[in-house]
Design an enzyme around this catalytic site. Sequence first.
Site, PDB file in Angstrom:
ATOM      1  CG  ASP A  15      -1.672  -1.296   1.420  1.00 22.19           C
ATOM      2  OD1 ASP A  15      -2.045  -1.913   0.414  1.00 22.19           O
ATOM      3  OD2 ASP A  15      -1.868  -1.708   2.573  1.00 22.19           O
ATOM      4  CD  GLU A 187      -9.054  -2.546  -1.762  1.00 24.78           C
ATOM      5  OE1 GLU A 187      -9.300  -2.614  -0.549  1.00 24.78           O
ATOM      6  OE2 GLU A 187      -8.566  -3.486  -2.406  1.00 24.78           O
TER       7      GLU A 187
END
Length: 530
Positions: A15, A187
Amino acid sequence: MTNIINPILPGFHPDPSIIRVKDDYYIATSTFEWFPGVQIYHSKDLKNWELIGHPLTKKAQLSMQGNPDSGGVWAPCLSYDQGIFYLIYTDVKSHFGAFKDTHNYLVTANNIEGPWSDPVYLNSSGFDPSLYHDDDGRKWLVNMVWDHRKGKNSFGGILLQEYSETEKKLVGPIKNIFKGTSWGLTEAPHLYKKDGYYYLMTAEGGTRWKHAVTMARSAHLDGPYEVDPKNPILTSFNKEELPLQKAGHGSLVETQHGEWYIAYLCGRPLKPSWRCNLGRETAIQPCEWTEDGWLRVMGGDAELRVKAPSLPETPFEPVKVRDDFNGEISKHFNSLRLPVTEDWASLKQRPGFLRLVGRESLNSMHQQSLLARRQQAFQVQVETVVEFEPETFQQMAGLVYYYNTKNYYYLYVSHDELLGKCIGIMSNTKGIYDEPIENRVSIDGWERCYLKAELNDASLQFYFSRDGSNWSGIGPVLDASTISDENAEMVVEGYILDQGFTGAFLGICVQDLSGQKKHADFDYFEYKEL
């Protein structure tokens, strides 16, 4: 400058959130249940990166005791505006079944190395929050919204709400600005502005094999957003020949010379198991903008070798192979869920040694005495030596290869009623406990015991020694691929009962299940990539 070799952050570094401040580049990555929270790396050239620290170092900023495996810090977002660094992060308290308890916070600092502020609570409507600083001075939070209702899309879209810096809270209406594409599982939103358009970058397809980066744009911050006709702009899905799989969860940065790069998540599976024991890693790739205003990743696919920017190469000192525990605990070491404190991990009680006080078992989500560092290469050797005088089988100390509370291998020193001080191996795979050797080995009378693990792709072999020179193998060759996201996931009749998002760690630990708090002293820890 020579090419950049991916991944730029090998091992568990998922991420990525990348920014540039003048001539410096920074990447923040997720840390999940590992403490301290959020890894921040620094670079001058996008090729060479150095870990400079962790912003969430206090329990007041991040209290994860009792958090589930792969809970804790998800998808931090690092940004910078008017001399202040901003970090948004989620503390995930539960994530199995219909519900996800996801609390989002903001911390700030005037210096990237801290100190960072106490957290400001934002919301709990979903995960992957990101802060956008508009050019009119207003600040906006976006995050995906989680919908637990049966029959609904659980990835319910991207919410937008204004953040008031003076009030230190979210204010005004909440609007769902993007429902996602047919790729699904929308997302990881990030907003950017260029040539009059707001660009919304998202991750879709889930963070496994169908992972992807998608783009949409709008003339207005709150939409409507037009989907890029060439979506996804980056994915490894159905491209099994690519060494970098799982490409997705991107973040953009522009260099001083107008070059654009995307940092993104990837994984390198072992073959033939297709398990990624190094976890989800960070790669980077140059991008370009088309004449009609869409972003394109140069090369098209996730690539191992990419063009470096027109910046002077600036390498850093390599990380030391050996930690002799003569100063501070290395910033490459992490603990589980709680900060390192003098009551259980001390360099002072016996100078030159790290003393760990035995607490709960490797299955505990509360108080483990464990320090470990990421595995960052497929061929690795780790070594330590321990001085430990156990008096019961409930007291153990040794070398651990750890994924989570349900998946690990442990070479440990303990006590047996017949053997006295002895060495054994325990394992846990999908929560099933085992002992891979029939009989423990007596080392009664040894003052110290040297322990070693060698990893070669999917193979793990443990060794022990009395003098650190003459080594004996112990136990069979073990399957290192079980220490992976893929093995951690358990799905029964379509329901996810367990899942993992981290990666393999190698470290040292002590347990005292009797409650007597027996300690062990470690003289050094060595991590060597072969």
